[in-house]
Motif scaffolding. Structure first.
Motif, PDB file in Angstrom:
ATOM      1  N   THR A  98       1.049  -1.090  -0.191  1.00 36.70           N
ATOM      2  CA  THR A  98       0.039  -0.049   0.121  1.00 36.70           C
ATOM      3  C   THR A  98       0.540   1.252   0.238  1.00 36.70           C
ATOM      4  OG1 THR A  98      -1.334   1.320   1.220  1.00 36.70           O
ATOM      5  CG2 THR A  98      -0.626  -0.186   2.587  1.00 36.70           C
ATOM      6  N   ASP A 142      -7.411  -1.491   0.945  1.00 37.28           N
ATOM      7  CA  ASP A 142      -8.111  -1.834   0.275  1.00 37.28           C
ATOM      8  C   ASP A 142      -7.857  -2.888   0.153  1.00 37.28           C
ATOM      9  OD1 ASP A 142      -8.177   0.890  -0.349  1.00 37.28           O
ATOM     10  OD2 ASP A 142      -9.858   0.504  -0.130  1.00 37.28           O
ATOM     11  N   GLY A 143      -7.163  -2.257  -1.573  1.00 33.42           N
ATOM     12  CA  GLY A 143      -7.086  -3.335  -2.378  1.00 33.42           C
ATOM     13  C   GLY A 143      -6.155  -4.437  -2.327  1.00 33.42           C
ATOM     14  N   CYS A 144      -5.079  -4.417  -1.638  1.00 34.35           N
ATOM     15  CA  CYS A 144      -4.287  -5.691  -1.126  1.00 34.35           C
ATOM     16  C   CYS A 144      -5.269  -6.351  -0.094  1.00 34.35           C
ATOM     17  CB  CYS A 144      -3.599  -5.063   0.657  1.00 34.35           C
ATOM     18  SG  CYS A 144      -1.904  -4.350  -0.997  1.00 34.35           S
ATOM     19  N   HIS A 161      -4.555   4.071  -4.265  1.00 36.01           N
ATOM     20  CA  HIS A 161      -4.410   5.276  -4.323  1.00 36.01           C
ATOM     21  C   HIS A 161      -2.667   4.757  -5.172  1.00 36.01           C
ATOM     22  CE1 HIS A 161      -3.012   8.782  -3.422  1.00 36.01           C
ATOM     23  NE2 HIS A 161      -1.501   8.391  -2.291  1.00 36.01           N
ATOM     24  N   TYR A 162      -1.488   3.809  -4.353  1.00 38.78           N
ATOM     25  CA  TYR A 162      -0.340   3.099  -4.896  1.00 38.78           C
ATOM     26  C   TYR A 162      -0.254   3.685  -6.585  1.00 38.78           C
ATOM     27  CZ  TYR A 162       4.270   1.424  -4.094  1.00 38.78           C
ATOM     28  OH  TYR A 162       5.058   1.147  -4.246  1.00 38.78           O
ATOM     29  N   TYR A 220      -4.839  10.096   1.398  1.00 39.60           N
ATOM     30  CA  TYR A 220      -3.841   9.924   0.752  1.00 39.60           C
ATOM     31  C   TYR A 220      -3.288  11.494   0.790  1.00 39.60           C
ATOM     32  CZ  TYR A 220      -3.181   4.669   2.089  1.00 39.60           C
ATOM     33  OH  TYR A 220      -3.259   3.959   2.522  1.00 39.60           O
ATOM     34  N   GLN A 231       7.171  -7.594  -4.347  1.00 41.95           N
ATOM     35  CA  GLN A 231       4.894  -7.003  -4.291  1.00 41.95           C
ATOM     36  C   GLN A 231       3.932  -6.950  -4.367  1.00 41.95           C
ATOM     37  OE1 GLN A 231       5.720  -2.477  -4.323  1.00 41.95           O
ATOM     38  NE2 GLN A 231       7.120  -3.342  -2.620  1.00 41.95           N
TER      39      GLN A 231
HETATM   40  C1  LIG Z   1      -0.624  -9.290  -7.536  1.00 40.33           C
HETATM   41  C2  LIG Z   1      -0.525  -7.935  -7.590  1.00 40.33           C
HETATM   42  N1  LIG Z   1      -0.357  -7.190  -8.485  1.00 40.33           N
HETATM   43  C3  LIG Z   1      -0.992  -5.788  -9.000  1.00 40.33           C
HETATM   44  C4  LIG Z   1      -0.277  -4.918  -8.557  1.00 40.33           C
HETATM   45  C5  LIG Z   1       0.154  -3.973  -8.893  1.00 40.33           C
HETATM   46  N2  LIG Z   1       0.020  -2.720  -7.409  1.00 40.33           N
HETATM   47  C6  LIG Z   1       0.281  -2.248  -6.679  1.00 40.33           C
HETATM   48  S1  LIG Z   1       0.266  -1.186  -5.257  1.00 40.33           S
HETATM   49  C7  LIG Z   1      -1.559  -1.275  -6.611  1.00 40.33           C
HETATM   50  C8  LIG Z   1      -2.656  -1.100  -5.603  1.00 40.33           C
HETATM   51  C9  LIG Z   1      -2.595  -1.158  -4.061  1.00 40.33           C
HETATM   52  O1  LIG Z   1      -3.659  -0.666  -3.379  1.00 40.33           O
HETATM   53  P1  LIG Z   1      -4.439  -0.587  -2.115  1.00 40.33           P
HETATM   54  O2  LIG Z   1      -4.208  -2.106  -1.836  1.00 40.33           O
HETATM   55  O3  LIG Z   1      -5.488  -0.246  -1.828  1.00 40.33           O
HETATM   56  O4  LIG Z   1      -3.331   0.071  -1.086  1.00 40.33           O
HETATM   57  P2  LIG Z   1      -3.622   2.224  -1.160  1.00 40.33           P
HETATM   58  O5  LIG Z   1      -2.159   2.992  -1.756  1.00 40.33           O
HETATM   59  O6  LIG Z   1      -4.639   2.387  -1.697  1.00 40.33           O
HETATM   60  O7  LIG Z   1      -3.453   2.198   0.781  1.00 40.33           O
HETATM   61  C10 LIG Z   1      -1.121  -1.952  -7.351  1.00 40.33           C
HETATM   62  C11 LIG Z   1      -2.567  -2.588  -7.869  1.00 40.33           C
HETATM   63  C12 LIG Z   1       1.031  -5.820  -7.260  1.00 40.33           C
HETATM   64  N3  LIG Z   1       1.506  -4.970  -6.443  1.00 40.33           N
HETATM   65  N4  LIG Z   1       0.553  -7.194  -6.867  1.00 40.33           N
END
Ligand SMILES: Cc1ncc(C[n+]2csc(CCOP(=O)(O)OP(=O)(O)O)c2C)c(N)n1
Ligand SMILES: [Mg+2]
Length: 576
Positions: free
Chosen positions: A385, A437-439, A468-469, A533, A410
């Motif tokens: 994140t 939230d994506g993770c 957001h990343y 953020y 990552q």
């Molecule tokens: C399995 C995988 N798919 C895609 C990515 C590319 N990627 C890196 S960070 C990210 C988004 C992370 O989002 P979130 O977990 O919501 O974190 P935030 O930055 O919003 O706090 C993506 C899609 C990755 N690192 N790993």
């Protein structure tokens, strides 16, 4: 003994604390033998978690992590976690059951993907067993190789029919492989360090390879009066409260304290560290006059940062030798250096503490409060994140093997299974995971495993409704974001469905109290943080951006400049 029983005995002889995985028709014999012999196991919900759990447990204990999967989908699901362990140098042994290969094996068996071929590119070594008699030997060799030199994942591929075959075994552990130390290169490094007119001020850059030698590292740093910066995965190798600890990364991307301290460094002594892309914000580590690079893997030496002295050595052996020669390298006590570090660290802290975001929780407010509330023994698992970089900058880590992140592969969703496994093998400590939230959407169902097992992990989800990343990488280059919006999730209902307690933190004011309640809840809990953020400077990102732009050639710069200029004046759809 059957092959399955022999495999379990071999794992027990190696002191395996727990095997992570999911059974299938091909390895039910193995799972049944684990139960008979009382080898602890933990059922996960997806084999991504199986390998990540082995990784999380290995990082928490410093011992080899073990997982067991079936061929085909079990294997392919586990590849991401194996890849993380490979790139992050974590010792794993995977018991990967294969289809039958004997002369009577039928065609078109279920899960008949090429098991060993799929594993080879992501493993340090793949051992294919072709006879029941070889099972324990292969397992012991796998442990030996997983730990030796630069640690990594080793797969033992066992056709399922061998689990049922019977053989007469003598259980015996092979001797550990010797820890390397290139004596000539060591002498060269010693000569440089012992001559202040050539080496000047020394700074230590400590990586993950230092985690098992914190006392040696501290003693060498004190002898050399050297500031110690760490890589992300080396955080805690020297207690962050030590007066020579300057935090992580010694460039514009790490702590200000490390950046300032290393401006005055003439020789960097880099130990057990690879200068990888993420940990240097796209290789933007500032050049230092002289470099001594020490690593257990000779192929890592001087790869990204040219080394004046390259020492192929186990970190522990190198540090031990250096201490035995401490009279030759001892520098005068330097109270001025310690004072400057203390001042810079106070300044860093003041910057972290200033809340800049008010519409929801400021990520720094959360991490500053976490720093206050964490106990020294707590384990914290970060995910992929944007917040992981704020955490690296602001969290002080009071010792080795307490702060963990998937650094070089990552793998999103890593923190959740990794934290659950750590709690399973280290029940005496508090374990916390921090996921965006994506993770969380990638592996959140695994939280049900913590609930089922009563593992009291504190799961923080940082909810900004987006990747957001990705937004922070896309916005400046494309002047819009694409494919970054997430569906709104009812986290209270989700927690209820998984069997977790739930608490929400919606504003900066709520952070201290609600975080305290969440962290001290006796069972597994989802701590839902409504985060924003917008407007927080991220040193790592600014450095990354500068380094990215610096490396573009003129036509690329022109294309980018034109795109940015056009999109800045033309109306465009902001998101997705
Ligand atoms: C399995 C995988 N798919 C895609 C990515 C590319 N990627 C890196 S960070 C990210 C988004 C992370 O989002 P979130 O977990 O919501 O974190 P935030 O930055 O919003 O706090 C993506 C899609 C990755 N690192 N790993
Ligand atoms: Mg997010």
């Amino acid at each position: 003994m059957t092959g399955a029983a022999a495999a379990v005995e071999a794992l027990m002889l190696e002191g395996t604390p727990c095997v992570f995985g999911i059974p299938g028709a091909q390895n039910n014999d193995l799972w049944d033998a684990m139960k008979s012999k009382r080898l602890p196991y933990l059922l996960c919900t997806h084999e991504f978690s199986a390998s990540v759990m082995a990784d999380g447990a290995a990082r928490a204990t410093g011992r080899v992590g073990v997982f067991a999967v079936i061929p085909g989908p079990g294997l392919t699901n586990s590849l991401t976690g194996i890849g993380e362990a490979r790139l992050d140098s974590v010792p794993l042994v995977g018991l990967v059951t294969d289809i039958a290969h004997g002369p009577n094996a039928r065609a078109f068996q279920v899960h008949a993907l090429p098991t060993a071929a799929l594993l080879r590119p992501v493993c340090k070594l793949v051992l294919e067993v072709r006879h029941v008699s070889r099972i324990p030997l292969a397992i012991h060799q796998a442990f030996q190789v997983a730990r030796a030199g630069e640690p990594g994942p080793v797969a033992v591929v066992i056709p399922f029919d061998l689990y049922r075959d019977v053989w007469c075994y003598q259980g015996e552990l092979p001797a550990p492989l010797p820890r390397p130390l290139d004596e000539a290169a060591y002498r060269h490094a010693l000569g440089l360090l012992a001559d202040p007119s050539r080496s000047g001020r020394v700074g230590i850059y400590a990586g993950m390879g230092c985690h098992d030698h914190p006392e040696l590292l501290r003693a060498v740093a004190e002898t050399l009066q050297a500031p110690v910066a760490t890589s992300v995965s080396g955080k805690g190798a020297l207690d962050d409260r030590h007066p020579l600890a300057v935090g992580w990364g010694y460039g514009r991307f790490g702590t200000r304290t490390a950046e300032n301290a290393f401006r005055k460094v003439d020789t960097v002594l880099a130990i057990g560290v690879k200068y990888s892309e993420v940990s240097t914000a796209n290789y933007s580590i500032p050049p230092i006059r002289r470099v001594i690079h020490v690593d257990a893997e000779p192929a890592n030496l001087g790869r990204n940062v040219a080394a004046d002295v390259a020492v192929h050595a186990d970190s522990g052996r190198f540090l031990e030798r250096l201490l035995s020669d401490s009279a030759a390298i001892r520098r005068e006590d330097d109270p001025g250096l310690r004072r400057r570090i203390a001042q810079d660290r106070a300044l860093d802290r003041a910057c972290h503490e200033a809340a800049e975001i008010t519409q929801a929780v400021d990520p720094m407010r959360l991490f500053v409060e976490l720093r206050r509330q964490l106990h020294p023994e707590d384990l914290i698992y970060l995910d992929v994140t944007a917040s992981t970089h704020w955490a690296a900058e602001s969290l002080w880590v009071p010792g080795p093997r307490r702060y963990f992140a998937p650094s070089d592969n990552q793998s999103m969703g890593w923190s959740i299974p990794a934290a659950i496994a750590a709690q399973a093998v280290r029940p005496e400590v508090r374990v916390i995971s921090v996921a965006g939230d994506g993770c969380f959407l990638m592996s959140g169902l695994e939280t049900s495993t913590a609930a089922r097992e009563g593992l009291p992990v504190k799961f923080l989800v940082l909810d900004d409704g987006a990747y957001h990343y990705m937004q922070m990488l896309q916005q400046p280059l494309y002047r819009r974001t694409t494919a970054t919006q997430l569906a709104p999730i009812d986290y209270a209902a989700f927690a209820h469905a998984m069997g977790l307690a739930y608490i929400r933190i919606g504003t900066n004011d709520q952070v201290p109290g609600s975080l305290h309640s969440g962290l001290n809840y006796p069972g597994p809990i989802l701590i839902h943080v409504h985060i924003s953020y917008k407007g927080r400077e991220l040193r790592w990102l600014s450095a990354l951006r500068t380094s990215y732009l610096d490396k573009l050639d003129t036509p690329e710069k022109l294309r980018l400049g034109t795109r940015v200029a056009v999109r800045s004046v033309k109306p465009f759809k902001v998101n997705d």
